[in-house]
Design a protein around this motif. Structure first.
Motif, PDB file in Angstrom:
ATOM      1  N   THR A  63       0.816  -1.212   0.000  1.00  0.00           N
ATOM      2  CA  THR A  63       0.000   0.000   0.000  1.00  0.00           C
ATOM      3  C   THR A  63       0.846   1.258   0.000  1.00  0.00           C
ATOM      4  OG1 THR A  63      -1.765  -1.168   1.178  1.00  0.00           O
ATOM      5  CG2 THR A  63      -1.811   1.240   1.244  1.00  0.00           C
ATOM      6  N   PRO A 118       0.522   1.341  -8.649  1.00  0.00           N
ATOM      7  CA  PRO A 118      -0.868   1.779  -8.792  1.00  0.00           C
ATOM      8  C   PRO A 118      -1.372   2.543  -7.577  1.00  0.00           C
ATOM      9  CG  PRO A 118      -0.741  -0.607  -8.523  1.00  0.00           C
ATOM     10  CD  PRO A 118       0.649  -0.116  -8.764  1.00  0.00           C
ATOM     11  N   ASN A 119      -0.882   2.198  -6.400  1.00  0.00           N
ATOM     12  CA  ASN A 119      -1.313   2.900  -5.194  1.00  0.00           C
ATOM     13  C   ASN A 119      -0.757   4.308  -5.134  1.00  0.00           C
ATOM     14  OD1 ASN A 119      -1.333  -0.108  -4.612  1.00  0.00           O
ATOM     15  ND2 ASN A 119      -2.520   0.692  -2.910  1.00  0.00           N
ATOM     16  N   GLY A 129      -2.035   6.230  -8.589  1.00  0.00           N
ATOM     17  CA  GLY A 129      -3.433   6.112  -8.969  1.00  0.00           C
ATOM     18  C   GLY A 129      -4.354   7.005  -8.167  1.00  0.00           C
ATOM     19  N   GLY A 141      -9.251   3.585  -6.358  1.00  0.00           N
ATOM     20  CA  GLY A 141      -8.640   2.645  -5.427  1.00  0.00           C
ATOM     21  C   GLY A 141      -7.191   2.920  -5.119  1.00  0.00           C
ATOM     22  N   GLY A 142      -6.596   3.914  -5.783  1.00  0.00           N
ATOM     23  CA  GLY A 142      -5.245   4.312  -5.443  1.00  0.00           C
ATOM     24  C   GLY A 142      -5.237   5.219  -4.221  1.00  0.00           C
ATOM     25  N   ARG A 143      -4.083   5.796  -3.938  1.00  0.00           N
ATOM     26  CA  ARG A 143      -3.987   6.679  -2.783  1.00  0.00           C
ATOM     27  C   ARG A 143      -4.000   8.161  -3.162  1.00  0.00           C
ATOM     28  NH1 ARG A 143       0.366   5.239   1.611  1.00  0.00           N
ATOM     29  NH2 ARG A 143      -0.838   6.923   2.570  1.00  0.00           N
ATOM     30  N   TYR A 168      -2.288   6.499 -15.624  1.00  0.00           N
ATOM     31  CA  TYR A 168      -3.148   5.306 -15.671  1.00  0.00           C
ATOM     32  C   TYR A 168      -2.412   4.115 -16.284  1.00  0.00           C
ATOM     33  CZ  TYR A 168      -7.633   2.802 -16.021  1.00  0.00           C
ATOM     34  OH  TYR A 168      -8.672   1.889 -15.880  1.00  0.00           O
ATOM     35  N   ARG A 211      -2.821  -0.033 -12.901  1.00  0.00           N
ATOM     36  CA  ARG A 211      -4.238   0.086 -12.562  1.00  0.00           C
ATOM     37  C   ARG A 211      -4.790  -1.062 -11.737  1.00  0.00           C
ATOM     38  NH1 ARG A 211      -5.782   0.424 -18.881  1.00  0.00           N
ATOM     39  NH2 ARG A 211      -4.008   1.832 -18.757  1.00  0.00           N
ATOM     40  N   TYR A 233      -5.255  -1.787  -8.543  1.00  0.00           N
ATOM     41  CA  TYR A 233      -5.191  -1.166  -7.222  1.00  0.00           C
ATOM     42  C   TYR A 233      -5.441  -2.171  -6.102  1.00  0.00           C
ATOM     43  CZ  TYR A 233      -5.835   2.711 -10.412  1.00  0.00           C
ATOM     44  OH  TYR A 233      -5.702   3.583 -11.463  1.00  0.00           O
ATOM     45  N   THR A 234      -6.051  -3.296  -6.432  1.00  0.00           N
ATOM     46  CA  THR A 234      -6.367  -4.296  -5.408  1.00  0.00           C
ATOM     47  C   THR A 234      -5.203  -5.241  -5.173  1.00  0.00           C
ATOM     48  OG1 THR A 234      -8.728  -4.197  -5.962  1.00  0.00           O
ATOM     49  CG2 THR A 234      -7.952  -6.134  -4.744  1.00  0.00           C
ATOM     50  N   LYS A 292      -2.167  -5.201  -6.981  1.00  0.00           N
ATOM     51  CA  LYS A 292      -0.872  -4.539  -7.191  1.00  0.00           C
ATOM     52  C   LYS A 292       0.077  -5.392  -8.045  1.00  0.00           C
ATOM     53  CE  LYS A 292      -1.499  -2.763  -2.503  1.00  0.00           C
ATOM     54  NZ  LYS A 292      -2.695  -3.612  -2.269  1.00  0.00           N
TER      55      LYS A 292
END
Length: 535
Positions: A315, A320-321, A324, A329-331, A371, A374, A376-377, A379
């Motif tokens: 995280t 992506p985190n 994104g 769903g990114g940070r 992008y 992507r 985000y879940t 990674k």
């Protein structure tokens, strides 16, 4: 002092608790840590040797952060993120990257320390792998050919790691043809049972000496690596990856003839596109987002670092985190610089805005984000290290810098650019009034094409002494601060193309902050190494 030595030595030692066993998925990052291999038995069987090699790649992907949880150090994410934050084409929105973004680092700053220590940990694991496979071949455990191929993989990664160090912790090659102090180039393995050795205490050479050794490692890798792989096709080193990386290294040296010669091995000397490489079968994907929608299997990615659901930057580190938008769903920590997004050279209708940029839908923060990454879940997005598009643009620049208005440079530039821009916006040679104008177009294209891939800082530093192409003052560029961004997203507008003022002034090339400080731990452990001036 003793504690510093132990801690520092740890960064060079391949502790085999991080050697990983192969899972049914056969992905080297989807592996379960094991403790059954000792340093005495790690090279006793071909299977164990393969585990050691997998562990080296895993170290390149995940690393550690302050000795614990990995955040994608060095190449799984961190090098890309730090490369972008040193440049100006992305905007830091929070405190997470503020130190790097605003150049307030010191010799005890965590990001600098962790990049240094993880790069040298990777280098030492490469050296242990080299020594181990040479010993295994001498014992007949593996053949000489197998040993050489493993050593070539290790030397490829060793070269990549040393180059990342030299572009951050030393002045660029173009300043005095490499005469400035460089970084320690380590080629001897240090095991956990070793005392502090001369290898740990190696001094800093010159930048030129570092580049000579980097190229020697890559020449060895080119000679001894396979052209293709049936598995890990883009996540383990190949002949094409070594050649491609040499085009980058030689571009940093302004060795334009060398760039052209290396690129020719990968098909860039063809009279016109489409360009393909006989080595590795590389070719541009049809659409500009091809390397990112199919990151594990595409024709354009030459070498990437694998991330997976089981092993990634987490995280607080995964691409992506970090890059994104929160609404997906990114940070939402790093946005695209609106001045890049609105730049006149990024023409209206370029599909890289619609395919590789995305607007956050959050009320009050409708910024645009990269992008390319992507998932985000889980990674799982691979970290791109070098693509065929870069090889084409490296060679395009080399031709353009060598010969005025060279159509070969134009054709290579167009091969990358034309897959994304409208026909009416495509270049012909008459589009450029001078050699400088064509070269600048190639450099502009790099900023669009490699946005979010960490290439901006390396380009800034290699161009630092080029009056025609450097950022203002040749130093660290001015930065936009989040307070200058409107929550409505109005800063990003390709119709009006507004300019957002920078709130953080540029830092001159002569300023000591241009070069990162050597970590305090290293200085305490190694009396033969000197701190960079100013720290």
């Amino acid at each position: 002092m003793k504690n510093f030595k132990i801690k520092n030595k740890f960064t060079y030692v391949a502790l085999l608790s991080i050697i990983l066993s192969v899972s049914s998925c056969e992905k080297y990052t989807e592996l379960n840590p094991i403790n059954s291999l000792s340093e005495a038995t790690a090279f006793d069987t071909p299977a164990n040797i393969e585990l050691v090699a997998a562990g080296v790649y895993s170290t390149a992907a995940v690393g550690t952060y302050n000795g614990s949880t990995g955040r994608g150090y060095p190449f799984g994410a961190a090098a890309i993120e730090q490369g972008e934050m040193r440049g100006e084409d992305m905007v830091n929105l929070a405190t997470f990257y503020q130190i790097t973004y605003e150049s307030t680092y010191t010799a005890t700053t965590a990001n600098n320390i962790n990049l240094w220590s993880n790069l040298y940990a990777l280098i030492n694991q490469c050296n242990i792998l080299i020594a181990g496979v040479e010993s295994a071949a001498a014992k007949g455990t593996i053949t000489s050919a197998v040993s050489t191929q493993y050593a070539a993989e290790a030397r490829f990664l060793r070269a990549l790691a040393h180059h990342e160090l030299v572009i951050n912790f030393a002045r660029p090659y173009v300043d005095g043809n490499g005469s400035n102090v460089g970084i320690p180039y380590r080629t001897v393995a240090v095991n956990s049972t070793d005392a502090v050795t001369s290898e740990v205490l190696v001094p800093r050479g010159t930048v030129a000496e570092d580049y000579t050794k980097i190229l020697a490692d890559l020449d060895y890798a080119e000679t001894n690596l396979p052209a293709t792989r049936s598995t890990y096709a883009i996540t383990r080193a190949t002949k094409g990856a070594a050649i491609a990386l040499k085009t980058r290294i030689k571009l940093h040296m302004n060795d334009f003839a060398g760039v052209i010669a290396e690129g020719a091995k990968l098909g860039t000397s063809a009279a016109a596109g489409p360009y393909t490489s006989a080595v590795g079968n590389y070719a541009l994907t049809t659409a500009a987002d091809g390397p990112f929608t199919s990151f594990a299997n595409n024709t354009e990615s030459i070498f990437s670092i694998e991330n997976s659901a089981a092993a990634n930057g987490g995280t607080n580190g995964a691409l992506p985190n970090m890059f994104g938008p929160a609404s997906l769903g990114g940070r939402g920590l790093v946005a695209t610089n609106p001045n890049l997004y609105n730049a006149s050279f990024w023409v209206t209708g370029d599909t890289r805005r619609t395919l590789l940029q995305v607007q956050q839908t959050t009320t009050g923060a409708k910024y645009f984000f990269n992008y390319k990454y992507r998932d985000y879940t889980n990674k799982t997005d691979y970290a791109p290290i070098i693509r065929y598009a870069e090889v084409l643009l490296n060679v395009a620049e080399a031709y353009s810098r060598t010969t005025a208005l060279d159509t070969r440079a134009l054709n290579l530039l167009n091969a990358v650019r034309n897959r994304a821009v409208p026909v009416a916006s495509q270049y012909v040679i008459a589009s450029f009034a001078s050699q400088t104008a064509l070269t600048q177009a190639i450099l502009n294209e790099r900023r669009i094409e490699f946005a979010g891939e960490g290439r901006r800082w390396p380009d800034i530093t290699r161009l630092s002494k080029e009056a025609n192409f450097q950022v203002a003052g040749g130093g660290i560029p001015a930065k936009i601060l989040v307070t200058a961004l409107s929550g409505t997203g109005s800063n990003w507008d390709v119709t009006l193309r507004p300019t957002t003022a920078a709130g953080k002034a540029a830092i001159a090339y002569s300023d000591y902050r241009y070069v990162w400080p050597i970590p305090t731990d290293e200085l305490n452990a190694n009396p033969n190494i000197s701190q960079n001036p100013g720290y």
